[in-house]
Scaffold this motif. Structure first.
Motif, short mmCIF file in Angstrom:
data_model
loop_
_atom_site.label_atom_id
_atom_site.label_comp_id
_atom_site.label_asym_id
_atom_site.label_seq_id
_atom_site.Cartn_x
_atom_site.Cartn_y
_atom_site.Cartn_z
N MET A 138 58.08 50.44 43.19
CA MET A 138 57.06 50.36 42.15
C MET A 138 55.73 50.06 42.82
O MET A 138 55.58 49.00 43.45
CB MET A 138 57.40 49.27 41.14
N ASP A 139 54.81 50.99 42.71
CA ASP A 139 53.50 50.81 43.32
C ASP A 139 52.65 49.93 42.40
O ASP A 139 52.24 50.36 41.34
CB ASP A 139 52.83 52.16 43.54
N ARG A 140 52.43 48.71 42.81
CA ARG A 140 51.67 47.76 42.00
C ARG A 140 50.30 47.58 42.63
O ARG A 140 50.14 46.78 43.55
CB ARG A 140 52.40 46.43 41.92
N PRO A 166 41.97 43.29 39.82
CA PRO A 166 41.18 42.05 39.93
C PRO A 166 41.27 41.18 38.68
O PRO A 166 41.16 39.96 38.77
CB PRO A 166 39.75 42.55 40.12
N GLU A 167 41.51 41.78 37.52
CA GLU A 167 41.60 41.00 36.29
C GLU A 167 42.90 40.19 36.24
O GLU A 167 42.97 39.18 35.58
CB GLU A 167 41.53 41.93 35.08
N ARG A 168 43.95 40.67 36.93
CA ARG A 168 45.25 40.00 36.86
C ARG A 168 45.47 38.99 37.98
O ARG A 168 46.41 38.22 37.92
CB ARG A 168 46.37 41.05 36.93
N ILE A 169 44.65 39.02 39.01
CA ILE A 169 44.86 38.11 40.14
C ILE A 169 44.80 36.67 39.64
O ILE A 169 43.84 36.27 38.99
CB ILE A 169 43.84 38.36 41.26
N GLY A 170 45.84 35.93 39.95
CA GLY A 170 45.91 34.53 39.55
C GLY A 170 46.50 34.33 38.16
O GLY A 170 46.72 33.21 37.76
N SER A 171 46.75 35.42 37.45
CA SER A 171 47.34 35.25 36.12
C SER A 171 48.83 34.94 36.26
O SER A 171 49.45 35.21 37.28
CB SER A 171 47.15 36.52 35.28
N ARG A 200 53.19 38.42 42.42
CA ARG A 200 52.96 38.63 43.85
C ARG A 200 52.38 37.39 44.52
O ARG A 200 51.62 36.63 43.93
CB ARG A 200 52.03 39.81 44.06
N ARG A 201 52.76 37.24 45.77
CA ARG A 201 52.27 36.09 46.53
C ARG A 201 50.86 36.36 47.03
O ARG A 201 50.55 37.46 47.45
CB ARG A 201 53.19 35.84 47.73
#
Length: 135
Positions: A91-93, A97-102, A107-108
Motif C-alpha cells: 500500500m503506497d501511503r 502534511p495534514e495527517r502528520i502527527g494525527s 507511521r513512525r
C-alpha cells in the motif's frame, strides 16, 4: 502488483528473495495463451527509525496482477533462513502534511528507508554457502 514481505531476515539477499518467489510462482497452474507470471523489481529494504530500531522488508513486483493476487493467497508457510514469512499487497501511503502527527497516522516519525545492496562480501559469502549446501 507490488507485494510487501514484512520482516525478512537481515541476511536476506535480493537473489534469495527472487528465487523463493520464483519457486512459489512455478506452482501456479498456467492456462495456455495467457501471460506467464514474471518478477519485476525485487528489493530488500532496511527501515531504521529515530530510536535506532532496524527492520528488513522485501518489496517485489509481480506481473500480471492476477499472478500477484494468486501469490499472496498461496504464499503460506514459506521459510527463509529458518524464519516464517508472510506476504501482502503493498500500500503506497504518501505522506500527507495534514495527517502528520494525527492519531490515524500509524507511521513512525523519522523513518529512513534504504535499499540493501547485496554487494556486501559477508552477504555474498552467506548466499554462496547457502546455495552450495542447499540450505
Amino acid at each position: 502488483m507490488k507485494i510487501f514481505l514484512p520482516r525478512v531476515p537481515s541476511a536476506t539477499t535480493n537473489r534469495e528473495l527472487r528465487r523463493l518467489i520464483g519457486e512459489v510462482l512455478k506452482k501456479r497452474f498456467h492456462v495456455p495463451f495467457t501471460q506467464w507470471p514474471s518478477i519485476g523489481s525485487c528489493d530488500v529494504l532496511q527501515f531504521q527509525d529515530g530510536n535506532g530500531v532496524v527492520e528488513y522488508h522485501g518489496l517485489v513486483s509481480i506481473f500480471p496482477d492476477e499472478a500477484g493476487s494468486w501469490f499472496i493467497t498461496h504464499f503460506k508457510q514459506q521459510r527463509l533462513h529458518d524464519q516464517l514469512l508472510s506476504a501482502r499487497e503493498f500500500m503506497d501511503r504518501k505522506r500527507n502534511p495534514e495527517r502528520i502527527g494525527s492519531e490515524s497516522d500509524r507511521r513512525r516519525p523519522n523513518l529512513q528507508i534504504t535499499r540493501v545492496l547485496s554487494s556486501s562480501p559477508t552477504l555474498r559469502d552467506i548466499d554462496h554457502f547457502l546455495r552450495r549446501h542447499g540450505v
